[in-house]
Write a protein that holds these residues in place. Structure first.
Motif, short mmCIF file in Angstrom:
data_model
loop_
_atom_site.label_atom_id
_atom_site.label_comp_id
_atom_site.label_asym_id
_atom_site.label_seq_id
_atom_site.Cartn_x
_atom_site.Cartn_y
_atom_site.Cartn_z
N LYS A 148 0.83 -1.21 0.00
CA LYS A 148 0.00 0.00 0.00
C LYS A 148 0.87 1.26 0.00
O LYS A 148 0.34 2.36 0.10
CB LYS A 148 -0.90 0.01 1.23
N ALA A 149 2.18 1.11 -0.10
CA ALA A 149 3.07 2.30 -0.07
C ALA A 149 2.75 3.21 -1.26
O ALA A 149 2.28 2.74 -2.30
CB ALA A 149 4.52 1.85 -0.12
N ALA A 150 3.05 4.51 -1.09
CA ALA A 150 2.77 5.47 -2.15
C ALA A 150 3.60 5.15 -3.40
O ALA A 150 4.76 4.75 -3.28
CB ALA A 150 3.10 6.88 -1.66
N GLN A 151 2.97 5.31 -4.56
CA GLN A 151 3.63 4.99 -5.83
C GLN A 151 4.97 5.72 -5.98
O GLN A 151 5.95 5.15 -6.44
CB GLN A 151 2.67 5.32 -6.99
N GLU A 152 4.97 6.98 -5.52
CA GLU A 152 6.19 7.80 -5.64
C GLU A 152 7.36 7.15 -4.88
O GLU A 152 8.48 7.09 -5.39
CB GLU A 152 5.87 9.17 -5.01
N VAL A 153 7.06 6.61 -3.68
CA VAL A 153 8.12 5.99 -2.86
C VAL A 153 8.54 4.66 -3.49
O VAL A 153 9.72 4.31 -3.53
CB VAL A 153 7.63 5.76 -1.40
N ILE A 154 7.55 3.93 -4.01
CA ILE A 154 7.86 2.64 -4.65
C ILE A 154 8.85 2.87 -5.79
O ILE A 154 9.85 2.17 -5.93
CB ILE A 154 6.56 1.97 -5.16
N GLU A 155 8.58 3.90 -6.60
CA GLU A 155 9.47 4.18 -7.74
C GLU A 155 10.85 4.60 -7.26
O GLU A 155 11.87 4.20 -7.83
CB GLU A 155 8.87 5.27 -8.63
N GLN A 156 10.88 5.37 -6.16
CA GLN A 156 12.17 5.81 -5.61
C GLN A 156 13.01 4.58 -5.19
O GLN A 156 14.20 4.53 -5.44
CB GLN A 156 11.90 6.68 -4.38
N VAL A 157 12.34 3.59 -4.58
CA VAL A 157 13.05 2.37 -4.15
C VAL A 157 13.55 1.63 -5.39
O VAL A 157 14.70 1.17 -5.44
CB VAL A 157 12.12 1.45 -3.32
N GLN A 158 12.68 1.50 -6.39
CA GLN A 158 13.06 0.74 -7.59
C GLN A 158 14.24 1.37 -8.31
O GLN A 158 15.02 0.69 -8.96
CB GLN A 158 11.85 0.60 -8.53
N GLU A 159 14.37 2.69 -8.17
CA GLU A 159 15.45 3.38 -8.88
C GLU A 159 16.77 3.41 -8.10
O GLU A 159 17.77 3.90 -8.61
CB GLU A 159 15.01 4.83 -9.19
N LEU A 160 16.76 2.92 -6.86
CA LEU A 160 18.00 2.96 -6.06
C LEU A 160 19.08 2.11 -6.72
O LEU A 160 18.85 0.95 -7.07
CB LEU A 160 17.74 2.46 -4.64
N ASP A 161 20.23 2.70 -6.86
CA ASP A 161 21.34 2.07 -7.55
C ASP A 161 22.36 1.59 -6.53
O ASP A 161 22.57 2.24 -5.53
CB ASP A 161 22.01 3.17 -8.40
N GLY A 162 23.01 0.46 -6.78
CA GLY A 162 24.03 -0.01 -5.85
C GLY A 162 23.61 -1.33 -5.24
O GLY A 162 22.60 -1.91 -5.63
N SER A 163 24.38 -1.78 -4.27
CA SER A 163 24.10 -3.07 -3.66
C SER A 163 23.94 -2.85 -2.15
O SER A 163 24.84 -2.32 -1.51
CB SER A 163 25.29 -3.98 -3.98
N PHE A 164 22.80 -3.24 -1.63
CA PHE A 164 22.48 -2.93 -0.23
C PHE A 164 22.15 -4.21 0.52
O PHE A 164 21.14 -4.85 0.24
CB PHE A 164 21.27 -1.99 -0.15
N GLU A 165 23.01 -4.57 1.45
CA GLU A 165 22.79 -5.79 2.24
C GLU A 165 22.44 -5.33 3.66
O GLU A 165 23.32 -4.95 4.43
CB GLU A 165 24.09 -6.60 2.22
N PHE A 166 21.16 -5.35 4.00
CA PHE A 166 20.72 -4.87 5.32
C PHE A 166 20.57 -6.02 6.31
O PHE A 166 20.12 -7.12 5.94
CB PHE A 166 19.36 -4.18 5.19
N GLU A 167 20.89 -5.74 7.58
CA GLU A 167 20.60 -6.67 8.68
C GLU A 167 19.93 -5.83 9.77
O GLU A 167 20.45 -4.77 10.13
CB GLU A 167 21.87 -7.28 9.24
N THR A 168 18.80 -6.30 10.28
CA THR A 168 18.11 -5.56 11.35
C THR A 168 17.99 -6.44 12.58
O THR A 168 17.47 -7.57 12.49
CB THR A 168 16.69 -5.16 10.91
N TYR A 169 18.47 -5.95 13.72
CA TYR A 169 18.28 -6.66 14.99
C TYR A 169 16.99 -6.16 15.62
O TYR A 169 16.78 -4.95 15.73
CB TYR A 169 19.46 -6.42 15.93
N PHE A 170 16.12 -7.10 15.99
CA PHE A 170 14.86 -6.71 16.63
C PHE A 170 14.68 -7.51 17.91
O PHE A 170 15.43 -8.46 18.18
CB PHE A 170 13.67 -6.95 15.67
N SER A 171 13.69 -7.13 18.72
CA SER A 171 13.27 -8.01 19.82
C SER A 171 11.77 -8.21 19.66
O SER A 171 11.08 -7.35 19.11
CB SER A 171 13.62 -7.41 21.19
#
Ligand SMILES: Cc1cc2nc3c(=O)[nH]c(=O)nc-3n(C[C@H](O)[C@H](O)[C@H](O)COP(=O)(O)OP(=O)(O)OC[C@H]3O[C@@H](n4cnc5c(N)ncnc54)[C@H](O)[C@@H]3O)c2cc1C
Length: 380
Positions: A103-126
């Protein structure tokens, strides 16, 4: 693992899967692995689009599992068992990897799709952290939208050695390509704005084109939202510039003193607040931090508010409703050790202090409540 009611609901959600997905499980011989096995074996029969297999690589955390879109690079991984506050993250991950639109805004979805590079994320949660799902869900969605983005969510309480080694002492804690990258609650928009190097420039350009407002509210907590609604109801052109729309309420779990609403939760109230403001012609400019106020040279002219991204807004009347922030003690080391031993959320971060000696500063309602809650987890 899942009760009959939850199973039924989940099965209805799994009917929405559009593309086949596989659950790829990495077990070890711990009790938690047994629990994970049970969960995944309960999920698999919920749709003929779900399959289950075991991980062949030794290069992954155990217990963990990936959810992959078959035949593509798209997938997310959970290390641990995403129950508690993370159960919604699991359901959304299954749906989104399975092709169900977000349900994210189309504008943000496109911004994510256009991100260039390689991003390896790790998130610690509880599992007891109410701010963690926002971050986990945002990064999961990003890895579904852009195959250059990978994300693993890790239950810090289950991977204590790793948490100790990386000195993770607050959740959510986000690492990018192996380096500490962010801590605390972050929205999808905030994460994208940090990754998109041109976002400040683009935002400032948009902001500079805005007409002078009759009323500009700085701050988007309950006070700012009310001020904007009142002004707009009188037909006055109104804008809100807020560093984070919702304010402190967004960090509140249970709210029981809003008369006529016996119980609600912060994020739900913030959603309703935003909907209410949007009923009126209010220009909501979120993630805009005001840095400088230049008062009008004489009555009748506009005031100017300079923003951190370089843009500036003009208004004949300003309402400043910038609320409150965590109070500092003013002791040496407080800033340097923030989120590395100095924590502000006993529910979120408490599990990371298991067995340790902890001091709660402050003896009002919140302090006493924190001490009682922590006493069940920490050493002393
Ligand atoms: C954990 C917690 C639990 C709580 N529980 C309850 C409860 O159960 N019941 C209750 O009645 N109250 C509760 N409160 C208190 C309640 O949340 C606050 O009283 C209320 O949010 C204050 O509203 P506000 O709009 O004045 O400010 P805030 O909510 O603090 O909002 C301030 C706004 O200003 C923005 N801002 C700040 N600086 C800038 C800047 N330079 N530029 C642009 N924007 C800026 C912020 O991003 C935010 O949008 C709780 C608070 C906390 C933290």
């Amino acid at each position: 693992m899942l009760d009959a009611g939850i199973k039924e609901q989940l099965k209805a959600y799994m009917d929405k899967l559009q593309q086949p997905i596989e659950l790829v499980a990495a077990y070890d011989d711990s009790d938690k692995s047994q629990e994970l096995r049970q969960l995944l074996e309960e999920l698999e029969p919920m749709s003929d689009k779900i399959s289950l297999r075991t991980e062949e690589s030794n290069d992954v955390r155990r217990p963990s599992f990936a959810i992959n879109r078959i035949g593509t690079d798209i997938g997310v991984r959970f290390a641990g068992i995403p129950m508690g506050h993370e159960f919604t993250s699991l359901v959304l991950a299954l749906l989104q990897v399975g092709g169900h639109p977000s349900k994210a805004a189309q504008e943000v979805i496109e911004q994510v799709q256009e991100l260039d590079g390689s991003f390896e994320f790790e998130t610690y949660f509880s599992l007891s952290c109410q701010n963690c799902p926002d971050v986990v869900q945002a990064l999961n969605l990003m890895s579904v939208l852009n195959p250059n983005i990978k994300h693993t969510s890790i239950d810090g309480a289950l991977f204590q050695d790793e948490v100790e080694q990386r000195e993770v002492m607050a959740v959510p804690s986000v690492y990018l390509n192996g380096e500490a990258w962010g801590q605390g609650r972050m929205t999808l928009e905030e994460i994208v704005a940090r990754l998109d190097t041109k976002s400040d420039e683009k935002e400032a350009e948009k902001i500079n084109q805005k007409d002078t407002f009759e009323v500009l509210v700085i701050g988007g907590g309950p006070a700012g939202a009310s001020a904007a609604i009142y002004a707009s109801r009188k037909g006055i052109s109104t804008g809100i510039a807020a560093e984070r729309f919702g304010g402190q309420v967004a960090d509140t779990m249970g709210i029981e003193n809003l008369i006529s609403v016996p119980y609600t939760e912060g994020p739900k109230l913030v959603g309703a607040m935003e909907q209410h403001v949007k009923e009126y012609d209010v220009d909501i400019m979120n993630m805009q931090r005001a840095e400088k106020l230049i008062p009008a040279a004489k009555p009748g002219l506009a005031h100017e508010v300079r923003l951190a991204n370089g843009g500036s807004l003009k208004a004949r009347t300003l309402v400043l409703s910038t609320g409150a922030r965590w109070r500092q003690l003013g002791v040496p080391g407080e800033d340097e050790y923030r989120n590395k031993g100095v924590a502000y959320c006993p529910h979120c971060d408490g599990p990371l202090f298991k067995g340790k000696r902890v001091a709660v500063i402050g003896g009002g309602n919140s302090g006493v409540e924190a001490a009682i809650d922590l006493a069940g987890i920490v050493g002393h």
